[in-house]
Enzyme design. Sequence first.
Site, PDB file in Angstrom:
ATOM      1  N   LYS A   1       3.424   0.681   3.036  1.00 45.22           N
ATOM      2  CA  LYS A   1       3.014  -0.304   4.037  1.00 45.22           C
ATOM      3  C   LYS A   1       3.037  -1.662   3.350  1.00 45.22           C
ATOM      4  CE  LYS A   1      -0.280   2.411   6.667  1.00 45.22           C
ATOM      5  NZ  LYS A   1      -1.628   2.863   6.495  1.00 45.22           N
TER       6      LYS A   1
ATOM      7  N   GLU B   1     -14.314  -0.485  15.270  1.00 45.59           N
ATOM      8  CA  GLU B   1     -13.890  -1.687  15.999  1.00 45.59           C
ATOM      9  C   GLU B   1     -13.597  -1.405  17.476  1.00 45.59           C
ATOM     10  OE1 GLU B   1     -10.457  -3.222  13.847  1.00 45.59           O
ATOM     11  OE2 GLU B   1     -11.542  -2.988  11.965  1.00 45.59           O
TER      12      GLU B   1
ATOM     13  N   HIS C   1     -13.024   2.685   0.038  1.00 47.28           N
ATOM     14  CA  HIS C   1     -13.046   1.634   1.063  1.00 47.28           C
ATOM     15  C   HIS C   1     -13.765   0.384   0.563  1.00 47.28           C
ATOM     16  CE1 HIS C   1     -12.921   5.095   4.235  1.00 47.28           C
ATOM     17  NE2 HIS C   1     -11.698   4.629   4.048  1.00 47.28           N
TER      18      HIS C   1
ATOM     19  N   LEU D   1     -15.368   3.095   9.853  1.00 50.81           N
ATOM     20  CA  LEU D   1     -15.108   4.339  10.583  1.00 50.81           C
ATOM     21  C   LEU D   1     -13.654   4.384  11.032  1.00 50.81           C
ATOM     22  CD1 LEU D   1     -18.343   4.121  12.814  1.00 50.81           C
ATOM     23  CD2 LEU D   1     -18.112   5.226  10.585  1.00 50.81           C
ATOM     24  N   GLY D   2     -12.788   4.892  10.160  1.00 52.79           N
ATOM     25  CA  GLY D   2     -11.367   5.064  10.494  1.00 52.79           C
ATOM     26  C   GLY D   2     -11.059   6.543  10.466  1.00 52.79           C
ATOM     27  N   ASN D   3      -9.813   6.904  10.128  1.00 57.63           N
ATOM     28  CA  ASN D   3      -9.535   8.335   9.922  1.00 57.63           C
ATOM     29  C   ASN D   3     -10.396   8.865   8.798  1.00 57.63           C
ATOM     30  OD1 ASN D   3      -7.627   9.114  11.843  1.00 57.63           O
ATOM     31  ND2 ASN D   3      -6.077   7.873  10.799  1.00 57.63           N
TER      32      ASN D   3
ATOM     33  N   GLU E   1      -8.208  -5.446   4.867  1.00 59.97           N
ATOM     34  CA  GLU E   1      -8.078  -5.116   3.436  1.00 59.97           C
ATOM     35  C   GLU E   1      -6.884  -5.830   2.809  1.00 59.97           C
ATOM     36  OE1 GLU E   1      -8.486  -1.206   5.098  1.00 59.97           O
ATOM     37  OE2 GLU E   1      -9.453  -0.531   3.261  1.00 59.97           O
TER      38      GLU E   1
ATOM     39  N   ARG F   1     -11.750  15.545   7.609  1.00 63.97           N
ATOM     40  CA  ARG F   1     -12.572  15.934   6.446  1.00 63.97           C
ATOM     41  C   ARG F   1     -13.988  16.282   6.903  1.00 63.97           C
ATOM     42  NH1 ARG F   1     -11.150  10.665   3.531  1.00 63.97           N
ATOM     43  NH2 ARG F   1      -8.956  10.975   3.077  1.00 63.97           N
TER      44      ARG F   1
ATOM     45  N   ARG G   1      -2.601  -2.026  -3.440  1.00 62.43           N
ATOM     46  CA  ARG G   1      -3.814  -1.252  -3.221  1.00 62.43           C
ATOM     47  C   ARG G   1      -3.742  -0.024  -4.128  1.00 62.43           C
ATOM     48  NH1 ARG G   1      -6.026   1.369   2.401  1.00 62.43           N
ATOM     49  NH2 ARG G   1      -7.979   2.079   1.518  1.00 62.43           N
TER      50      ARG G   1
ATOM     51  N   GLY H   1     -10.786   1.529  12.657  1.00 63.02           N
ATOM     52  CA  GLY H   1     -10.306   1.988  13.962  1.00 63.02           C
ATOM     53  C   GLY H   1     -11.394   2.364  14.959  1.00 63.02           C
ATOM     54  N   ILE H   2     -12.304   3.248  14.565  1.00 67.52           N
ATOM     55  CA  ILE H   2     -13.342   3.709  15.490  1.00 67.52           C
ATOM     56  C   ILE H   2     -14.457   2.667  15.604  1.00 67.52           C
ATOM     57  CG2 ILE H   2     -15.058   5.527  15.916  1.00 67.52           C
ATOM     58  CD1 ILE H   2     -13.120   7.446  14.365  1.00 67.52           C
TER      59      ILE H   2
ATOM     60  N   ASN I   1       0.878  -1.166   0.000  1.00 64.74           N
ATOM     61  CA  ASN I   1       0.000   0.000   0.000  1.00 64.74           C
ATOM     62  C   ASN I   1       0.918   1.218   0.000  1.00 64.74           C
ATOM     63  OD1 ASN I   1      -1.852   1.997   0.448  1.00 64.74           O
ATOM     64  ND2 ASN I   1      -2.686   1.139   2.348  1.00 64.74           N
TER      65      ASN I   1
ATOM     66  N   MET J   1     -10.285   9.987  17.563  1.00 67.67           N
ATOM     67  CA  MET J   1     -11.502   9.751  18.345  1.00 67.67           C
ATOM     68  C   MET J   1     -11.201   9.475  19.814  1.00 67.67           C
ATOM     69  SD  MET J   1     -14.671   9.793  18.554  1.00 67.67           S
ATOM     70  CE  MET J   1     -15.741   9.647  17.143  1.00 67.67           C
TER      71      MET J   1
HETATM   72  P1  ADP Z   1      -7.030   4.719   8.816  1.00 67.44           P
HETATM   73  O1  ADP Z   1      -8.184   5.301   8.055  1.00 67.44           O
HETATM   74  O2  ADP Z   1      -5.866   5.644   8.929  1.00 67.44           O
HETATM   75  O3  ADP Z   1      -6.682   3.296   8.418  1.00 67.44           O
HETATM   76  P2  ADP Z   1      -7.896   3.513  11.300  1.00 67.44           P
HETATM   77  O4  ADP Z   1      -8.870   2.538  10.751  1.00 67.44           O
HETATM   78  O5  ADP Z   1      -6.643   3.009  11.897  1.00 67.44           O
HETATM   79  O6  ADP Z   1      -7.592   4.674  10.298  1.00 67.44           O
HETATM   80  O7  ADP Z   1      -8.686   4.351  12.424  1.00 67.44           O
HETATM   81  C1  ADP Z   1      -8.112   5.420  13.085  1.00 67.44           C
HETATM   82  C2  ADP Z   1      -9.126   5.957  14.070  1.00 67.44           C
HETATM   83  O8  ADP Z   1      -9.458   4.917  15.006  1.00 67.44           O
HETATM   84  C3  ADP Z   1      -8.630   7.147  14.894  1.00 67.44           C
HETATM   85  O9  ADP Z   1      -9.621   8.161  14.939  1.00 67.44           O
HETATM   86  C4  ADP Z   1      -8.472   6.546  16.275  1.00 67.44           C
HETATM   87  O10 ADP Z   1      -8.760   7.477  17.255  1.00 67.44           O
HETATM   88  C5  ADP Z   1      -9.543   5.490  16.289  1.00 67.44           C
HETATM   89  N1  ADP Z   1      -9.317   4.550  17.380  1.00 67.44           N
HETATM   90  C6  ADP Z   1      -8.319   3.649  17.509  1.00 67.44           C
HETATM   91  N2  ADP Z   1      -8.409   3.028  18.712  1.00 67.44           N
HETATM   92  C7  ADP Z   1      -9.484   3.568  19.350  1.00 67.44           C
HETATM   93  C8  ADP Z   1     -10.105   3.368  20.621  1.00 67.44           C
HETATM   94  N3  ADP Z   1      -9.609   2.486  21.479  1.00 67.44           N
HETATM   95  N4  ADP Z   1     -11.206   4.101  20.918  1.00 67.44           N
HETATM   96  C9  ADP Z   1     -11.698   4.998  20.048  1.00 67.44           C
HETATM   97  N5  ADP Z   1     -11.162   5.243  18.849  1.00 67.44           N
HETATM   98  C10 ADP Z   1     -10.074   4.535  18.498  1.00 67.44           C
END
Ligand code: ADP
Length: 409
Positions: free
Chosen positions: A14, A334, A180, A209-211, A384, A241, A91, A331-332, A7, A284
């Site tokens: 990565k 999960e 995504h 729900l990630g960045n 992914e 964003r 990717r 990230g969020i 990636n 988050m």
């Molecule tokens: P990317 O889009 O960069 O791949 P990720 O899927 O890793 O992003 O998600 C990043 C987000 O996940 C960040 O906003 C981070 O705060 C959130 N996150 C990670 N761990 C936790 C947690 N324990 N509680 C709440 N949010 C979390």
Amino acid sequence: MKVFVLNCGSSSVKYQLFDMKDESVLAKGLVERIGSDDATLTHTPVGRTGTKRVLSILDHTTAIGQVLRMLTHSEYGVIKDIAEIRAVGHRVLHGGPAFTQSVLIDEEVKHAIRDCIPLGPLHNPANLMGILASESNIPGVPQVAVFDTAFHQTMPKHAFLYPLPYILYERHKVRRYGFHGTSHRFVSGRAAEILEKPLNNLKVISCHLGNGASIAAVKNGKSIDTSMGLTPLEGLMMGTRSGDIDPAIIFYIMNRENLGLEEIDSLLNKHSGLLGVSGISSDMREIEAGTEQGNNRAKIAFDIYEYRIRKYIGAYAAALDGVDAIVFTAGIGENSPMLRQRVCQGLGFLGVTIDLEKNDSKGKEVDITGESSKIRVLVIPTNEELVIARDTMEIVSAIRKGNLRICYK
Ligand code: ADP
């Protein structure tokens, strides 16, 4: 078969090396700050101690060369010879309207990825650099492109067209593409397995729900709508964003603040979302901590974030004409029980309830459906890289058997 998954970003690479015999990850890592004398290579052979090195890495070809050296390293390596790598999966962000699935990379595909640069100006050039760098390091090894947009190519025209002059679609391909896709495909497929129902008879709302964040309506295994659009800026509120806004705000702010195109682009992509509203962070975890400490702006940011996900779930329940399962991932999705609880609390009208005890979990696959719920609610960690490795293996095996289908328009 060993499959190397890449990636590539503009200054980062990565990677993961898979052994597809059992789909295990042998090693993974990350090269950062490519283009500088103090680039870092963080490498982890799975199950063993890894290493972090600071190196002069001026381009992607050197970066991938260093990674390959690490994969065969006497102490940190996981393979004896580079020749063990039988295929590389990349990717690629934007496949435009041409790619409906993953493809073997040839000259024509590279041209098509280049043609999509205006649609993905930040990512596609880096993805292409990664492909060329990988070709020069391991020539002759088949390479496969897996597009973030491909899964959403099944959207019907009424979902992917914007109500703009039609000529803009014909002339400049202005339409919804969605992103995504690899993640939405993976978690909706996994949801079918968990529910023990055929994917081709299932309505899933998938919340990545990630960045970056997007939500997809998946009917019978096919994406019928998704919240990101021509670019990843549309849809949900994200880390930095804005997501959906009144487009007239752009002209209004440009005028009032005397901003140029680049500045407004940066304002919407890098200074909005959770960061822009809270003034604290795009992360988050920090927003949740701020909320708990009584920070009002963090609380507002969280409220907007949650409310907008809930609105989209309502809209997609209508788009799908019913829902069997809602999935939270990335990230969020999960890792935030608080966010999942707040979103689901407002979905009583759909008959959604969740089990608060089961919801109190992070980073694990878990069915959080409440006892009386009419809709299943699942947390599914996305993967992914595994999808990229699987697609790559499938395509390369098909070449070997001589029955590769040409799958781009
Ligand atoms: P990317 O889009 O960069 O791949 P990720 O899927 O890793 O992003 O998600 C990043 C987000 O996940 C960040 O906003 C981070 O705060 C959130 N996150 C990670 N761990 C936790 C947690 N324990 N509680 C709440 N949010 C979390």
